[in-house]
Each structure stands twice: as structure tokens, then as C-alpha cells.
Scaffold this motif. Structure first.
Motif, PDB file in Angstrom:
ATOM      1  N   LEU A  58     -23.109 -26.249  56.242  1.00  0.00           N
ATOM      2  CA  LEU A  58     -23.208 -24.812  56.455  1.00  0.00           C
ATOM      3  C   LEU A  58     -24.492 -24.529  57.220  1.00  0.00           C
ATOM      4  N   CYS A  59     -24.413 -23.659  58.228  1.00  0.00           N
ATOM      5  CA  CYS A  59     -25.597 -23.280  58.995  1.00  0.00           C
ATOM      6  C   CYS A  59     -25.710 -21.760  59.014  1.00  0.00           C
ATOM      7  N   GLN A  60     -26.898 -21.241  58.740  1.00  0.00           N
ATOM      8  CA  GLN A  60     -27.159 -19.807  58.681  1.00  0.00           C
ATOM      9  C   GLN A  60     -27.987 -19.386  59.885  1.00  0.00           C
ATOM     10  N   GLU A  61     -27.466 -18.401  60.639  1.00  0.00           N
ATOM     11  CA  GLU A  61     -28.230 -17.818  61.734  1.00  0.00           C
ATOM     12  C   GLU A  61     -29.118 -16.727  61.153  1.00  0.00           C
ATOM     13  N   GLY A  62     -30.361 -16.676  61.533  1.00  0.00           N
ATOM     14  CA  GLY A  62     -31.272 -15.648  61.056  1.00  0.00           C
ATOM     15  C   GLY A  62     -31.410 -15.635  59.537  1.00  0.00           C
ATOM     16  N   PRO A  63     -31.851 -16.730  58.932  1.00  0.00           N
ATOM     17  CA  PRO A  63     -31.932 -16.802  57.475  1.00  0.00           C
ATOM     18  C   PRO A  63     -32.983 -15.858  56.899  1.00  0.00           C
TER      19      PRO A  63
END
Length: 183
Positions: A58-63
Motif C-alpha cells: 500500500l502506498c499513501q500519497e500526501g501522508p
């Protein structure tokens, strides 16, 4: 040499923490919970999260700040553990060089190192596991894998062995002192 390694590990801990908190890029986490899942509508992930089930990633943009801190929790505990263990080992080696291996100081420092490894290994493993599971839950709230225990848990046995050896050495030191007193 071990003191230099301990200081390098401490600097790596500080540098990694500062660089990762200042970074504004995406953060990614791996989870094995849904690696074999096949859902018709895809995985129920949060806003700005990209999921790749083939890589269980899972990758989060703008964490958020919390997500970035949880991402740090997957690496920093082991760096801190390494710093503490190397620093204690350095103190043990200094005592051995200065006073000899069969002294009360060396036995005590070996026991302290053993307890630090015995307690530090599961604590670091739990912090890493909990931070990763929280990060997964923050990206895919329904999927969450629950708390995990990460890391080389065999170090617990090594730490216990050091504690036992420290106790044996302490008894040997007392026996030698008693022998010297009778002669």
C-alpha cells in the motif's frame, strides 16, 4: 572500534529520523494480510492510497504526520536498539581490556548487555509491528492485519545466554576472591 560503530548507529538513527520526517514523498507499507485476496471492486482503501495486491503493498500519497511517524516506527526502533547494544558492548570491551575478563565489572556489564538485548528485542519488534499494522489500518481501514511482532527474535536467546554467562562469571569472580583470601 565498537564505540565508533555505536556512534555511527546513533547518527544513523538521528539522520534517518530527521530526513524521513522532512521528506514530503509517498510512504509505502507491505502487508501479507490480503496478498491472495481477489475482490471484485478492488481493495477498500483510503483516499490517496494506491494498492498493489500482487506485491502486498500500500502506498499513501500526501501522508499525514501520524502516518509519517508510523512509517518511521518501522525502521528507527532497530537503529536505536543497535545503538544501545553496541554502546553497552563497547563498555563491556573497555572493562575487559582495562581490568581483565574475569572481574566483577566485566560480569556486571555482560549481564546488563544481556538484559538490554533480551528486553530490547521484543520491544523493538513490537514497536515495528504495531507501527506497520497501524499504518496499514490507516490506509485500508477494513483490511487491517492486526498487531504483529517483527524482527529477529532469536536475539532474545542470545541475550538470555549473556545474562547467564554474566551470572556464571560473577560466581567465578567470587570463588577466585575466596581462594585468594584463603591462600
Amino acid at each position: 572500534m565498537t564505540f565508533v560503530l555505536a556512534m555511527l548507529s546513533g547518527l544513523a538513527f538521528l539522520g534517518k529520523g530527521l530526513i524521513r520526517m522532512a521528506d514530503d514523498g509517498d510512504i509505502c507499507v507491505r502487508t501479507g494480510f490480503w496478498v491472495n485476496a481477489t475482490l471484485e471492486d478492488g481493495l477498500p482503501v483510503g483516499k490517496g492510497v494506491e494498492a498493489a495486491s500482487s506485491a502486498a503493498r500500500l502506498c499513501q500519497e500526501g501522508p499525514s504526520v501520524g502516518q509519517r511517524a508510523a512509517d518511521l516506527g518501522s525502521e528507527l526502533p532497530w537503529l536505536l536498539f543497535g545503538f544501545v547494544a553496541l554502546l553497552l558492548f563497547s563498555q563491556l570491551m573497555n572493562a575487559v581490556v582495562r581490568d581483565g575478563p574475569f572481574t566483577e565489572t566485566a560480569a556486571r556489564r555482560l549481564s546488563v548487555l544481556g538484559w538490554a538485548v533480551t528486553v530490547g528485542t521484543p520491544v523493538a519488534g513490537l514497536v515495528v509491528g504495531w507501527s506497520q499494522s497501524w499504518l496499514v489500518a490507516s490506509m485500508a481501514p477494513i483490511v487491517g492485519s492486526g498487531p504483529e511482532w517483527a524482527g529477529p527474535q532469536v536475539l532474545i536467546l542470545a541475550g538470555l545466554a549473556a545474562v547467564i554467562m554474566g551470572r556464571i562469571m560473577r560466581e567465578g569472580v567470587r570463588m577466585r576472591e575466596d581462594l585468594e583470601g584463603t591462600i
